[in-house]
Design a protein around this motif. Sequence first.
Motif, PDB file in Angstrom:
ATOM      1  N   PHE C 140       0.830  -1.194   0.000  1.00  0.00           N
ATOM      2  CA  PHE C 140       0.000   0.000   0.000  1.00  0.00           C
ATOM      3  C   PHE C 140       0.869   1.250   0.000  1.00  0.00           C
ATOM      4  O   PHE C 140       0.682   2.159  -0.803  1.00  0.00           O
ATOM      5  CB  PHE C 140      -0.920  -0.013   1.224  1.00  0.00           C
ATOM      6  CG  PHE C 140      -1.801   1.180   1.325  1.00  0.00           C
ATOM      7  CD1 PHE C 140      -2.974   1.246   0.597  1.00  0.00           C
ATOM      8  CD2 PHE C 140      -1.464   2.243   2.134  1.00  0.00           C
ATOM      9  CE1 PHE C 140      -3.782   2.351   0.669  1.00  0.00           C
ATOM     10  CE2 PHE C 140      -2.272   3.356   2.209  1.00  0.00           C
ATOM     11  CZ  PHE C 140      -3.431   3.408   1.485  1.00  0.00           C
ATOM     12  N   PHE C 141       1.869   1.255   0.895  1.00  0.00           N
ATOM     13  CA  PHE C 141       2.722   2.437   0.972  1.00  0.00           C
ATOM     14  C   PHE C 141       3.564   2.583  -0.277  1.00  0.00           C
ATOM     15  O   PHE C 141       3.824   3.698  -0.739  1.00  0.00           O
ATOM     16  CB  PHE C 141       3.590   2.405   2.235  1.00  0.00           C
ATOM     17  CG  PHE C 141       2.857   2.937   3.425  1.00  0.00           C
ATOM     18  CD1 PHE C 141       2.860   4.285   3.689  1.00  0.00           C
ATOM     19  CD2 PHE C 141       2.121   2.103   4.232  1.00  0.00           C
ATOM     20  CE1 PHE C 141       2.162   4.799   4.765  1.00  0.00           C
ATOM     21  CE2 PHE C 141       1.423   2.603   5.303  1.00  0.00           C
ATOM     22  CZ  PHE C 141       1.441   3.959   5.565  1.00  0.00           C
ATOM     23  N   LEU C 177      -4.484   0.789  -6.174  1.00  0.00           N
ATOM     24  CA  LEU C 177      -4.973   1.183  -4.860  1.00  0.00           C
ATOM     25  C   LEU C 177      -6.482   0.999  -4.725  1.00  0.00           C
ATOM     26  O   LEU C 177      -6.969   0.649  -3.658  1.00  0.00           O
ATOM     27  CB  LEU C 177      -4.589   2.641  -4.584  1.00  0.00           C
ATOM     28  CG  LEU C 177      -3.095   2.833  -4.330  1.00  0.00           C
ATOM     29  CD1 LEU C 177      -2.721   4.290  -4.362  1.00  0.00           C
ATOM     30  CD2 LEU C 177      -2.705   2.229  -3.000  1.00  0.00           C
ATOM     31  N   ILE C 178      -7.234   1.205  -5.805  1.00  0.00           N
ATOM     32  CA  ILE C 178      -8.675   0.933  -5.720  1.00  0.00           C
ATOM     33  C   ILE C 178      -8.873  -0.554  -5.460  1.00  0.00           C
ATOM     34  O   ILE C 178      -9.715  -0.960  -4.671  1.00  0.00           O
ATOM     35  CB  ILE C 178      -9.395   1.341  -7.014  1.00  0.00           C
ATOM     36  CG1 ILE C 178      -9.309   2.828  -7.239  1.00  0.00           C
ATOM     37  CG2 ILE C 178     -10.860   0.934  -6.946  1.00  0.00           C
ATOM     38  CD1 ILE C 178      -9.811   3.259  -8.591  1.00  0.00           C
ATOM     39  N   GLY C 179      -8.065  -1.369  -6.135  1.00  0.00           N
ATOM     40  CA  GLY C 179      -8.191  -2.806  -5.961  1.00  0.00           C
ATOM     41  C   GLY C 179      -7.321  -3.347  -4.845  1.00  0.00           C
ATOM     42  O   GLY C 179      -6.950  -4.512  -4.855  1.00  0.00           O
ATOM     43  N   HIS C 180      -7.016  -2.472  -3.863  1.00  0.00           N
ATOM     44  CA  HIS C 180      -6.105  -2.916  -2.799  1.00  0.00           C
ATOM     45  C   HIS C 180      -6.645  -4.150  -2.092  1.00  0.00           C
ATOM     46  O   HIS C 180      -5.900  -5.068  -1.762  1.00  0.00           O
ATOM     47  CB  HIS C 180      -5.896  -1.782  -1.799  1.00  0.00           C
ATOM     48  CG  HIS C 180      -4.948  -2.121  -0.702  1.00  0.00           C
ATOM     49  ND1 HIS C 180      -3.601  -2.263  -0.917  1.00  0.00           N
ATOM     50  CD2 HIS C 180      -5.148  -2.376   0.610  1.00  0.00           C
ATOM     51  CE1 HIS C 180      -3.017  -2.579   0.221  1.00  0.00           C
ATOM     52  NE2 HIS C 180      -3.927  -2.647   1.163  1.00  0.00           N
ATOM     53  N   TRP C 181      -7.951  -4.172  -1.851  1.00  0.00           N
ATOM     54  CA  TRP C 181      -8.549  -5.363  -1.245  1.00  0.00           C
ATOM     55  C   TRP C 181      -9.258  -6.151  -2.333  1.00  0.00           C
ATOM     56  O   TRP C 181     -10.480  -6.255  -2.353  1.00  0.00           O
ATOM     57  CB  TRP C 181      -9.517  -4.940  -0.146  1.00  0.00           C
ATOM     58  CG  TRP C 181      -8.809  -4.332   1.015  1.00  0.00           C
ATOM     59  CD1 TRP C 181      -7.699  -4.826   1.629  1.00  0.00           C
ATOM     60  CD2 TRP C 181      -9.137  -3.137   1.707  1.00  0.00           C
ATOM     61  NE1 TRP C 181      -7.319  -4.016   2.658  1.00  0.00           N
ATOM     62  CE2 TRP C 181      -8.185  -2.968   2.737  1.00  0.00           C
ATOM     63  CE3 TRP C 181     -10.145  -2.197   1.564  1.00  0.00           C
ATOM     64  CZ2 TRP C 181      -8.212  -1.896   3.609  1.00  0.00           C
ATOM     65  CZ3 TRP C 181     -10.171  -1.128   2.437  1.00  0.00           C
ATOM     66  CH2 TRP C 181      -9.212  -0.979   3.446  1.00  0.00           C
ATOM     67  N   ALA C 190     -14.410  -2.600  -9.461  1.00  0.00           N
ATOM     68  CA  ALA C 190     -14.306  -1.132  -9.462  1.00  0.00           C
ATOM     69  C   ALA C 190     -12.960  -0.700 -10.016  1.00  0.00           C
ATOM     70  O   ALA C 190     -12.874   0.257 -10.788  1.00  0.00           O
ATOM     71  CB  ALA C 190     -14.491  -0.597  -8.048  1.00  0.00           C
ATOM     72  N   ALA C 191     -11.898  -1.428  -9.628  1.00  0.00           N
ATOM     73  CA  ALA C 191     -10.563  -1.074 -10.108  1.00  0.00           C
ATOM     74  C   ALA C 191     -10.510  -1.203 -11.622  1.00  0.00           C
ATOM     75  O   ALA C 191     -10.001  -0.325 -12.329  1.00  0.00           O
ATOM     76  CB  ALA C 191      -9.517  -1.959  -9.449  1.00  0.00           C
ATOM     77  N   MET C 276     -14.494   4.525  -4.942  1.00  0.00           N
ATOM     78  CA  MET C 276     -14.496   4.645  -3.481  1.00  0.00           C
ATOM     79  C   MET C 276     -14.371   3.287  -2.809  1.00  0.00           C
ATOM     80  O   MET C 276     -14.330   3.192  -1.589  1.00  0.00           O
ATOM     81  CB  MET C 276     -15.770   5.335  -3.007  1.00  0.00           C
ATOM     82  CG  MET C 276     -15.888   6.721  -3.531  1.00  0.00           C
ATOM     83  SD  MET C 276     -14.450   7.682  -3.113  1.00  0.00           S
ATOM     84  CE  MET C 276     -14.198   8.653  -4.570  1.00  0.00           C
ATOM     85  N   ALA C 277     -14.348   2.218  -3.624  1.00  0.00           N
ATOM     86  CA  ALA C 277     -14.123   0.896  -3.051  1.00  0.00           C
ATOM     87  C   ALA C 277     -12.737   0.790  -2.430  1.00  0.00           C
ATOM     88  O   ALA C 277     -12.493  -0.080  -1.598  1.00  0.00           O
ATOM     89  CB  ALA C 277     -14.290  -0.166  -4.128  1.00  0.00           C
ATOM     90  N   GLY C 278     -11.828   1.651  -2.828  1.00  0.00           N
ATOM     91  CA  GLY C 278     -10.478   1.602  -2.279  1.00  0.00           C
ATOM     92  C   GLY C 278     -10.477   2.065  -0.827  1.00  0.00           C
ATOM     93  O   GLY C 278     -11.469   2.579  -0.323  1.00  0.00           O
TER      94      GLY C 278
END
Lengths: 164, 99, 767
Positions: C140-141, C177-181, C190-191, C276-278
């Motif tokens: 993430f970072f 980052l949107i698809g981080h999870w 969403a990503a 906003m899913a991120g």
Amino acid sequence: MVAQNIGFGIIALMMVVGALRVVTTTNVVHAALWLVVVLSGGAAQYVLLGAEFIAITQVLVYVGAVMVLFLFGIMLTRTRIGREGGLNNPHWKWGIPVALLTLAATVLTLVSSFGGEKLPEDAAPISTQAVSDQIFGPYLLPFWALSFVLLAAVIGAIVLARKD
Amino acid sequence: MLVNQFLILAAILFAIGVYGVVARRNAVLVLMSIELILNAVNLNLVAFAMRNGSADGHTFALYVIAVAAAEVGVGLGLVLLIFRNRRTIALDELSEMKG
Amino acid sequence: MSVVAASEVLNPLSSGWFLENSWLIPIIPAVGFALIIFFGKRLPMKGSEIGVISMVASLGMSAGSAYQWIQRVGSAAEGQFVEPVIRTWNWWQIGGVNLTIGQSIDGLAVTILVVVAFISTLVQLYSIEYLHGDRRYTHFFAALTLFSAGMLAMVIAEDMILFILGWEIMGLCSFMLIGHWWEEGANSRAALKAFFTVRTGDMGLLVGVAILYFASNEWTTENLGVSGFSIHGISAWALSGEPNSTVILMASIALFIAAIGKSGQFPLHTWLPDAMAGPTPVSSLLHSSTMVVAGVFLVARLYPVFFEGFDILGAGGNLIMVIGAITIVIAAALAFVQADIKKVLAYSTVSQLGYMMLGLGAGAWLPAVFHIFTHAFFKACLFLGAGSISHSASHHSFDMRKDMGGLRKYMPITFTTWVISTLALCGVFPFSGFFSKDEIIDNVGNNGYTMFMVIGLVGAFLTAAYMTRATYLTFFGEARGAAAGQHETEHASDHGHDDHGHDDHGHDAHDGHGPRESGPLITIPLMILAVLALSSGFLNATPFGKSWEKLKDWVEPRAAVVMEVHASGPGESRIRAEEGHHSSPCGSETPKEGVCFAPQLEHAKFKWSKALLSLAIVFAGIALSWLLSVALYTKKNAKLVGLTSRNKVLGAGYRLLANKYYLDALYEQVIVRSVAGPISRAAYWFNQNILDGVLHGVSRTTRSVSSWTYRNIDQRVVDEAVNASGRATKGAGGVVQPVQSGKVSQYGALLFAAASVVALVLVIVNT
């Protein structure tokens, strides 16, 4: 020339490390990413050798298209992402002597035939135009053959991968 | 720059590729190792093109790239098919050719 | 290329280390990204410290550049064009084309640099706590840091190539980052949606840059000695009276399509609310304050091109204004029907970006840039506030109707900062939004676009109303659901949750107690941002007279004719600026004896009567919305509750909004299907009729031939011979059978080993 040699050394080290990781890592996705390092390094070496067009093609085709294919292949043939065991053969150790033997044979040959020969320093760069003259001139036949290979590959890939 | 520095780098990559082909069990990884071998060959071709000052090496390097792309396409198609039929792509479980 | 002022009217421009070395600003986070990727996991804080440190360093550099830029502007004479600080390096040479890469620092770049570096730093600090214990914390970072590198590189870019590079890095990081999870299907969808929608627009960027290059390269090489990729070259070319109006119109349209995609303008805005899913820090950084303004930045950066291409300031409006105006209204209307607090903010962002576009389209360049500046602070604050609520009060739910309400008692800091930012967003005096948004609306009207000014005012009304509704639902009224301390998990899957990937944290940390205030790493960024939301407007406070218009001095490029003499070599150019500031011909006619880098723009005179009108509209929106919210959500007024299901007209309107104007359905069902359908049907037909036909024909022939052969030759003649030889071979085969294992890798090993041995033997024999 010194700068070029330093550049060569750094990139070569990167490529060798990358290649070793490709064949030793336990994570298939990491192997694909290390392959990107090797292929990009290859592109950099082509630039050093004055072959910009090949370098760009390498980036476009290998680093771009082929890597995407690999990632899709990995994605479609696995259920989990991360480390996994069993990526190597039970007899993987046999690979080491075979590879060393191959390396010894090639290096011996290379050293004995090219010794300390230097690349011409002030060679005129080979222009992309010269390459295209070659492709559409003397090497037109291989080019045609290659077109058919690609066509066959496209059809073959569709036939193999379709669901029925 | 020496001719040999490029050629020996290519030889090392080739040998690593050979090791990968022999040692790996996962078919996708074997295909990657084949890519290493093909790249080593390409490096040789381009290095010789510079040494001889001719465009032939470049031409064939391009051909090799194109063939490699086709090879990966078909190879992964095969791998997919095998995976679909047997739920595995471990090469040592495919021994239909056993004599 | 450096330009030294040689005329006696002009002062030499000051410069400094920070300005000259601004190219380091994106390099620092880029290096930080590499370090995090390779060593992050082994560090005590899992790589987040590198991210924070690199962002702090970038922020320091940006602040230094900003300070020295202000000094540089101060050292210039009145009306003198302040040259951007340009440094370029040769990067790539192919086929006679020399591509350069470099930095070009001017007021616009400095403004955005400071905003991006500042918000990134705060968001990284905030993420340390917000993502604590996340499974992919280090990644993430890394992605966050790479994003900052991309954005900063785009901002300082001197040429379109670096610009595209930064632009694409941002697109990639946004996707990651949107698809981080990504384990949850909705997030990865969403990503993908964000990525593909933005890519659709990105095609426009490539096409536009290509058009500009081929159209301008000759002129820029001849007159300025730079290639057709150089941004200041393109700007000068656009204002030179040289370009063909069709060509520059096509380029502007192509570039504007890219801006539409990136900045979420109608009709490509659909990806932004889904994004906003991120994780919330990502929404705050990328999808509200920095990345989405990239499209606006593109228009602001290449303003001369759009100015000429779309005939800005011409009568009747243009494409940018129309798109901006449509976006303001439709996005604000959508914000009313959202239950998810982040989606309200997302549509609000879309709507505010519409204001920026409207301003740029109407010739209000500076107010639009100023709105980027202020909007970044208050929108980041609102998003981080929403994250704070979900993190500490509502069990990772973002649903205002189910899980919030009455939170002002439990979260005083979050509540206060939220209210400040909301007032800033609504444009209430003296909060920052008032100064920027009002100026846009004012200038739009002043430049003769009355209809668009009315739309802007309607937008202000809607903004005030939907933000009041959201504030009411979140902080006032009764506590509901998780906010009331109920730990519900049965509705855990039907709306935006933020707790995936929390291995040792997540729900457990909240068990046993109700809502509470968040920790200091979350509240301190909120407070800093709230202070800025309150005060940043005073940087360009038009109501208080000229001496308060600092940003106008610092940021707006002065429209003066700059004379470039290249025959005597670079560095000997002369700047002619005797003509007054307001009589510059830039943008209105072909400049004689020189080039322009910026068009001449007008500024509206501030009038309290106009400001009071818009303030009255805003307060009307707040009051009306407040009364409706109380009636609907607290008193449950029987006349209002369920009105949409009883009244046909209102119901139809509600359904239209709830389905987002059916745009998603249009894209997915109609467009994608109509394109993909025929292709796949054609492929299927080809497959069934031609390929299969050929295969069947071949196989039928083969079968009849082979069956004849089998019966007559094989069975009688060959078999006997084979059987006899087979028996003989069998004995021999038994010896080598172990080699024929059927395993490919073993064959490979044997092949290579044998080849090497033979080669070695040959080498030894020959030497």
